[in-house]
Design an enzyme around this catalytic site. Structure first.
Site, short mmCIF file in Angstrom:
data_model
loop_
_atom_site.label_atom_id
_atom_site.label_comp_id
_atom_site.label_asym_id
_atom_site.label_seq_id
_atom_site.Cartn_x
_atom_site.Cartn_y
_atom_site.Cartn_z
N ASN A 84 7.88 -2.88 -0.85
CA ASN A 84 6.33 -2.87 -0.50
C ASN A 84 6.07 -2.65 0.71
O ASN A 84 6.66 -2.41 1.79
CB ASN A 84 5.62 -4.39 -0.40
CG ASN A 84 6.30 -5.20 0.16
OD1 ASN A 84 7.39 -5.23 0.48
ND2 ASN A 84 5.48 -6.42 0.82
N GLU A 91 7.25 -2.49 -6.65
CA GLU A 91 7.45 -1.79 -8.24
C GLU A 91 6.80 -0.65 -8.34
O GLU A 91 7.38 0.26 -9.08
CB GLU A 91 6.61 -3.04 -9.27
CG GLU A 91 7.03 -4.44 -9.09
CD GLU A 91 6.39 -5.20 -8.25
OE1 GLU A 91 6.36 -4.79 -7.11
OE2 GLU A 91 6.24 -6.44 -8.70
N CYS A 115 2.11 -8.07 -9.34
CA CYS A 115 0.45 -8.29 -9.40
C CYS A 115 -0.06 -7.59 -10.72
O CYS A 115 0.58 -6.66 -11.38
CB CYS A 115 0.22 -7.84 -7.97
SG CYS A 115 -0.08 -5.90 -8.02
N CYS A 126 0.27 -3.77 -10.41
CA CYS A 126 1.72 -3.16 -11.05
C CYS A 126 1.73 -3.56 -12.54
O CYS A 126 2.50 -2.69 -13.09
CB CYS A 126 2.53 -3.99 -10.24
SG CYS A 126 2.90 -3.35 -8.62
N1 THU Z 1 3.90 -7.52 -3.50
C1 THU Z 1 4.93 -6.60 -4.23
O1 THU Z 1 5.27 -5.67 -3.55
N2 THU Z 1 5.18 -6.73 -5.38
C2 THU Z 1 4.89 -8.12 -5.96
O2 THU Z 1 5.13 -8.37 -7.26
C3 THU Z 1 3.70 -8.67 -5.52
C4 THU Z 1 3.25 -8.56 -4.22
C5 THU Z 1 3.63 -7.23 -2.07
C6 THU Z 1 2.24 -6.86 -1.72
C7 THU Z 1 2.02 -7.25 -0.30
O3 THU Z 1 2.71 -6.38 0.48
C8 THU Z 1 2.81 -8.38 -0.44
O4 THU Z 1 3.40 -8.45 -1.36
C9 THU Z 1 1.70 -9.68 -0.33
O5 THU Z 1 0.88 -9.79 -1.51
#
Ligand code: THU
Length: 134
Positions: free
Chosen positions: A42, A55, A86, A89
């Site tokens: 992320n 993702e 989320c 995604c």
């Molecule tokens: N996030 C992801 O990278 N993938 C997920 O499956 C859920 C959330 C990240 C987005 C943000 O940077 C942090 O997690 C908190 O939401």
């Protein structure tokens, strides 16, 4: 490519997470049918809504290198609970990698295997745009 190896690669990617705002690190490892693995983390932004999840980072890397078919995507975080993608995604996975096996993990290394219809039933997609409209 085993799930265990994908977990190792996703954990490596998680180390590159840029998440100074949430302090929630996420990593992903996406196995393309070509056999290549694309990892992602992320990447947050001071304008929060511009954040890109792990993702989507992995998927966009793969698509931008010409991949179109995918076998598995494994997602990892530091949390004790299983990490789940989320809503944004889920939509992107549905559109670009609808047949992919989605492997959710927790900090203990346990795994749950899902497919996109488990996570995003009744999805909007390309076909929805082709339906007859008034
Ligand atoms: N996030 C992801 O990278 N993938 C997920 O499956 C859920 C959330 C990240 C987005 C943000 O940077 C942090 O997690 C908190 O939401």
């Amino acid at each position: 490519m085993t799930d265990e190896k994908l977990l190792i690669l996703a954990r490596e990617a998680l180390k590159h997470s840029f998440s100074p705002y949430s302090k929630f690190r996420v990593g992903a490892a996406l196995l393309a049918k070509s056999g290549k693995v694309y990892t992602g983390c992320n990447i947050e932004n001071s304008s929060f809504s511009l954040t890109v999840c792990a993702e989507r980072t992995a998927l966009f890397k793969a698509i931008s290198e010409g991949e179109t078919e995918f076998s598995k995507i494994l997602i990892v975080s530091d949390a004790d609970d299983f990490i789940t993608p989320c809503g944004a995604c889920r939509q992107v996975i549905s559109d670009l990698a609808g047949a992919v096996e989605i492997i959710l993990t927790n900090a203990g290394g346990e795994m749950q295997h899902k497919n996109i219809s488990d996570l995003l039933p009744f999805a909007f997609g390309q076909a929805s745009l082709l339906t007859k409209r008034k």
